[in-house]
Scaffold this motif. Structure first.
Motif, short mmCIF file in Angstrom:
data_model
loop_
_atom_site.label_atom_id
_atom_site.label_comp_id
_atom_site.label_asym_id
_atom_site.label_seq_id
_atom_site.Cartn_x
_atom_site.Cartn_y
_atom_site.Cartn_z
N HIS A 145 0.82 -1.22 0.00
CA HIS A 145 0.00 0.00 0.00
C HIS A 145 0.85 1.27 0.00
O HIS A 145 0.48 2.27 0.61
CB HIS A 145 -0.99 0.01 1.17
CG HIS A 145 -2.09 -1.00 1.00
ND1 HIS A 145 -3.41 -0.68 0.97
CD2 HIS A 145 -2.03 -2.34 0.84
CE1 HIS A 145 -4.12 -1.78 0.80
NE2 HIS A 145 -3.30 -2.80 0.73
N ILE A 146 2.00 1.19 -0.64
CA ILE A 146 2.80 2.39 -0.92
C ILE A 146 3.22 2.30 -2.39
O ILE A 146 3.24 1.21 -2.95
CB ILE A 146 4.04 2.53 -0.01
CG1 ILE A 146 4.95 1.30 -0.14
CG2 ILE A 146 3.63 2.75 1.44
CD1 ILE A 146 6.28 1.45 0.59
N PRO A 147 3.55 3.45 -3.01
CA PRO A 147 3.92 3.41 -4.42
C PRO A 147 5.14 2.53 -4.68
O PRO A 147 6.11 2.57 -3.92
CB PRO A 147 4.23 4.88 -4.74
CG PRO A 147 3.48 5.66 -3.71
CD PRO A 147 3.49 4.82 -2.48
N LEU A 315 3.20 9.81 -5.03
CA LEU A 315 3.26 10.32 -3.66
C LEU A 315 2.23 11.43 -3.47
O LEU A 315 1.66 11.56 -2.38
CB LEU A 315 4.67 10.83 -3.35
CG LEU A 315 5.74 9.74 -3.19
CD1 LEU A 315 7.14 10.35 -3.11
CD2 LEU A 315 5.47 8.89 -1.94
N MET B 1 -2.22 8.77 3.58
CA MET B 1 -1.92 7.57 2.81
C MET B 1 -1.92 6.35 3.71
O MET B 1 -2.59 5.37 3.47
CB MET B 1 -0.57 7.74 2.14
CG MET B 1 -0.08 6.50 1.43
SD MET B 1 1.29 6.90 0.34
CE MET B 1 2.48 7.57 1.51
N ARG B 2 -1.18 6.45 4.81
CA ARG B 2 -1.07 5.30 5.72
C ARG B 2 -2.42 4.86 6.28
O ARG B 2 -2.69 3.70 6.41
CB ARG B 2 -0.16 5.62 6.91
CG ARG B 2 1.13 6.29 6.55
CD ARG B 2 2.13 5.29 6.00
NE ARG B 2 3.22 6.03 5.41
CZ ARG B 2 4.32 5.50 4.96
NH1 ARG B 2 4.49 4.20 5.01
NH2 ARG B 2 5.26 6.21 4.42
N ALA B 5 -4.60 2.50 4.29
CA ALA B 5 -4.06 1.17 4.02
C ALA B 5 -4.45 0.24 5.16
O ALA B 5 -3.99 0.37 6.27
CB ALA B 5 -2.55 1.24 3.89
N ILE B 7 -3.68 -2.68 5.82
CA ILE B 7 -2.58 -3.45 6.36
C ILE B 7 -1.91 -2.73 7.53
O ILE B 7 -1.30 -3.33 8.40
CB ILE B 7 -1.56 -3.76 5.24
CG1 ILE B 7 -0.75 -4.98 5.60
CG2 ILE B 7 -0.69 -2.57 4.93
CD1 ILE B 7 0.02 -5.51 4.40
N ARG B 8 -2.01 -1.40 7.55
CA ARG B 8 -1.39 -0.60 8.60
C ARG B 8 -2.18 -0.63 9.89
O ARG B 8 -1.69 -0.26 10.93
CB ARG B 8 -1.28 0.86 8.16
CG ARG B 8 -0.52 1.08 6.90
CD ARG B 8 0.93 1.15 7.22
NE ARG B 8 1.67 1.33 5.98
CZ ARG B 8 2.90 0.93 5.82
NH1 ARG B 8 3.54 0.34 6.80
NH2 ARG B 8 3.51 1.11 4.69
#
Lengths: 342, 342
Positions: A145-147, A315, B1-2, B5, B7-8
């Motif tokens: 879940h990050i670029p 980002l 962003m985090r 997600a 999963i975080r």
């Protein structure tokens, strides 16, 4: 350890006092994205330099969740192409205010634990040039879940973007060269099957040969593993089979160099007089006089620029998965190994 | 962003609950130095894996001041020797629970700002293979007040330890080889003056020649810059001066490969029949059949092991500057370029 180091004792308060600005201005001066006038930033940086102050990014990472670190996952640096690409990438990331958290992995198996470790540092993104194209890897990368930005990869999935050399197109160019040289039975020296770029080069080569009117049966396929030794051995095998090649397209330069040496040592053949050969990557050794190898240059500078653009875009999209593909044309660098001889 | 997600969203509390252990046990399971039974650690890791939990190191870095990140400062990856050394170093650091924060620099000027950036991430130590030996750099590194380990460097200062190849001793070995081959007027192909390892190889070579009874005037010195092209050009210059060499010791393999090609192309000379040549680094290309170059292997595996020992010792010494030097003997790998011919 830190406490005893006098250089550590300087705080942002000291810098703010000397610069005549607020403590928050000091903090903003050291934040890549913060709004601050260039005059104030200059004052802060001058004061910081004279006091030997170095900002601590860790609290900011905790608060913002952004570390300005990018996980760069690499392998195969014994190929000078990847070493040069890494230098260019590291330089570009730094120029964009990002740091490189480097992870060297040997295969897909070690990639998984590598990613776990990188993530515990809250990296903003992952960039990789690994020739690992399995669906398992794509899934693992998407789940971060990050670029993620990949080079020369066939990986697809949410969060995953790729920058590819025009491998297929270059293969077709190589085929047209073969035809122009009147090579009736060309040889394709393939890289490992897991290497998506190699597969695309081979497919482009085959299609180009078809378009030039050569039957599929005219093509001899040799299997290599992207190393010099495998190129040398492939030609040695060909020699044992009694096949004399007239034109070879190698999936990379390392194998082409091995092939050139085996052609000379095993078969007494010289390039380009007896056989023409083309490689891919345009590594420094392609220009070394013993090889003088015609090769496709991937324009890693342009590929890295495209990767930085994708990274920026991803980002900025905060939390929204982005999947883009950029294709960069490779340029044929002609050297002695394909020179027209009479 | 985090936040978006999923999963975080898994926290150490979830992992502790599933594993049936305390939250502090989860934290210890993910800390390289923490005391915890291997059974408990296994339970925690299994629970973490099934939940997709990834620990966040950032709070621990804030509290302890230790990031388990090592700044690795590199340059010159176009030399395959440095690329391989980086791979080995990155692997060794990871095996020791340390991460690589990579910084690629071009010269001493960019080193300073590079160090500032690395320090803001509270790195535990710096490892560098840069051939930058100025006193300014030594002072800058010492002022970091964290352990610094350098490869093949003449840098001295508090906090700075070095792991060096036995450059001087290898130079003397090369000289004895020249004498054994009856080379009366040997050639020394030097690397750039700022390269301390090259200087030591040259001094050892000169001393060895003296001990073999050759006058200092017998030695021809050529200046290169560690690149293939500079080796090629040095021999071209020699040719223009009408000097025909019989034995060459090159400060590295890249220059030796350039020299071999120029000997053949410009002077029509072959190794070892007309001239013998030795290099240093034992890069993969030394074994390529066009070069078949005798070379000194630095044993980078052993040098990296020594560097890890120095790093361990320095990190344990918390806050006390440590300065040690390890010397690792180089091994002469004999190939065709110095074969005895009749």
């Amino acid at each position: 350890m830190r406490e005893q180091a006098t250089i550590r004792a300087v705080t942002s308060i000291d810098v703010a006092r000397l610069a005549g600005v607020s403590q928050s201005a000091v903090s903003r001066a050291f934040s890549p994205d913060a709004s601050i006038s260039s005059r104030t930033r200059q004052k802060v940086l001058a004061a910081a330099a004279s006091l030997g102050y170095r900002p601590n990014r860790i609290p900011a990472i905790m608060l913002s969740g952004r570390s300005y670190m990018v996980g760069v996952v690499i392998g195969g640096l014994e190929n000078p192409f990847y070493a040069t690409a890494l230098e260019r990438l590291a330089t570009a990331l730094r120029e964009n205010g990002l740091q490189v958290l480097l992870m060297h992995v040997h295969d897909a198996l070690t990639l998984d634990s590598a990613l776990d470790q990188l993530l515990s540092y809250r990296i903003d993104a992952v960039v990789t040039s690994l020739a690992i194209g399995s669906k398992t890897v794509a899934r693992a990368l998407s789940q971060l879940h990050i670029p993620v930005v990949c080079f020369n990869s066939s990986l697809v999935g949410p969060w995953i973007s790729t920058v590819n050399s025009n491998n297929h197109g270059a293969g077709a160019v190589a085929a047209r060269r073969m035809a122009a040289h009147g090579v009736a039975r060309p040889v394709w020296l393939a890289g490992p099957a897991k290497n998506a770029a190699s597969r695309a080069r081979g497919e482009g080569f085959r299609q180009g040969l078809r378009e030039a009117g050569l039957p599929a049966t005219a093509l001899t396929r040799l299997q290599g593993d992207d190393t010099y030794d495998s190129g040398y051995e492939a030609i040695t095998t060909l020699h044992r089979q009694g096949i004399r090649p007239h034109g070879i397209f190698s999936s990379n330069d390392m194998m082409a160099c091995g092939a050139i040496d085996a052609l000379r040592e095993r078969m007494g053949l010289r390039c380009p007089h007896d056989v023409i050969i083309m490689g891919y990557d345009n590594i420094p050794q392609a220009a070394w006089r013993s090889y003088d190898l015609t090769s496709f240059d991937q324009h890693t500078d342009l590929m890295v620029t495209r990767a930085m653009e994708l990274l920026d875009e991803a980002l900025l999209a905060k939390g929204t998965p982005l999947s883009r593909t950029h294709v960069v044309d490779a340029q044929l660098i002609e050297r002695g190994s394909t020179a027209i001889t009479d």
